[in-house]
Enzyme design. Sequence first.
Site, mmCIF file in Angstrom:
data_model
loop_
_atom_site.group_PDB
_atom_site.id
_atom_site.type_symbol
_atom_site.label_atom_id
_atom_site.label_comp_id
_atom_site.label_asym_id
_atom_site.label_seq_id
_atom_site.Cartn_x
_atom_site.Cartn_y
_atom_site.Cartn_z
ATOM 1 C CG HIS A 1 -0.171 0.028 2.531
ATOM 2 N ND1 HIS A 1 0.626 -1.008 2.946
ATOM 3 C CD2 HIS A 1 -0.088 0.960 3.505
ATOM 4 C CE1 HIS A 1 1.152 -0.721 4.126
ATOM 5 N NE2 HIS A 1 0.751 0.471 4.483
ATOM 6 C CB CYS A 2 3.882 2.231 1.401
ATOM 7 S SG CYS A 2 2.974 2.407 2.955
ATOM 8 C CB ILE A 3 7.018 0.964 -2.235
ATOM 9 C CG1 ILE A 3 7.574 0.832 -0.811
ATOM 10 C CG2 ILE A 3 8.157 1.338 -3.167
ATOM 11 C CD1 ILE A 3 8.609 -0.255 -0.664
#
Length: 432
Positions: A271-273
């Site tokens: 969900h981030c990078i």
Amino acid sequence: MPLTRERIDARTLTVGVVGLGYVGLPLCLAFAESGVAVHGFDVDAEKADAIAAGASYLKHISAERIAAQVTAGRLRASSDFAAVASCDAVLICVPTPIDEHLQPDLSYVCDTAAAIAPHLGRDTLVVLESTTWPGTTQEVVLPELVRGSGLDLGEGLFVAFSPEREDPGNPQFVTRTIPKLVGGLDAISGELAVALYELAVDRVVHVSSAAVAESAKLFENIFRSVNIALVNELKVVLDRMDIDVWEVIAASATKPFGFMPFWPGPGLGGHCIPVDPFYLSWKAKEFGADCRFIELAGQINRAMPRWVVGRVAECLNQRGKAVKGSRILILGMAYKPGVDDMRESPSLELMRLLEGRGAAVDYHDPYIPEIPSTRHFPHYAGRRSQEPSPAYDCLLLATAHAPYTAEFVLAPGVPVVDTRNALPDHPLVVRG
């Protein structure tokens, strides 16, 4: 009763957590286990029901932990936002994805702020934890809270930002032991937020503003994205030179200073990078700045699934077969080893690309028995994990789950494209 430092220190308050996923649920438990009453909220009533029953829907969170806090009366959950009125602090942990045009989608944040605002009591602290572009807390969340509550910042309403730093499945770092950044929209908001998180986290780092905290979280993930893009590009280049990129990185990592190893893969997941860098590049355009380095890294990482599909084609061609008409099994649908989380998983894109070239594609994942509905691939919902067998023409190892031992993967006797360098040298193994 007004929220004060004294009440926080005495733990005589209720903390609300909106969003009971991979960030929100561990946060609920961290506060509850520190002796604080917690009320979790989620639009998915099934999650609230599971918590009420003392059950877990996340592989890395035990049902025993949840049940213990429910039984103790410190943890409850619901989908009724009216109960926000009983909370002294509300922490927002909802998704912040990007759309098909790589533009930030703050709909979950905006909807949450609008939902809780009418129920906020005077002197409530609201903290946004969702990763987003610098200025979101000030420019988006605060106006929504003021409009819906009738309260003003510093006059009955306290607002701060504290980015989540969860790493699901990593036993070395849990919510309590991961340092917490906190930045308020004003001095008192920051001080109260720091005091609150000190109840549940070992180390809280107070920064000068919410914008600094927002920027720091983006920088953390941009750092990883850029370095992963570098090794992914290096993998493509060295492959053409017939040089093993994994050996090169391992050799470089023997230097005890000035080098940090990053490893290539089939694409970015989680969900981030894959998402966060585009939040900064989008916001930068408002100030007439271009984030060319960041955007190039994103392009390289997003192109990796196509390169892997090319390796699958080469592997099949060497055995007199084409991708079209071949049966391929993807090993690993989760975006990282040991978790049941498939957000932004490159395996979904690999499946799409291979099927687009005429292959019949299945998957195997011990942690994901059935593919749930996803934002960009809803048509894959309901597909179930299949066992490796000689009936497949090729296996594609996309996630290095612990059960994927050489014995397990090589047992069917079919070629394997290994994108994680998880298998030993073998006539059936092709590095991808």
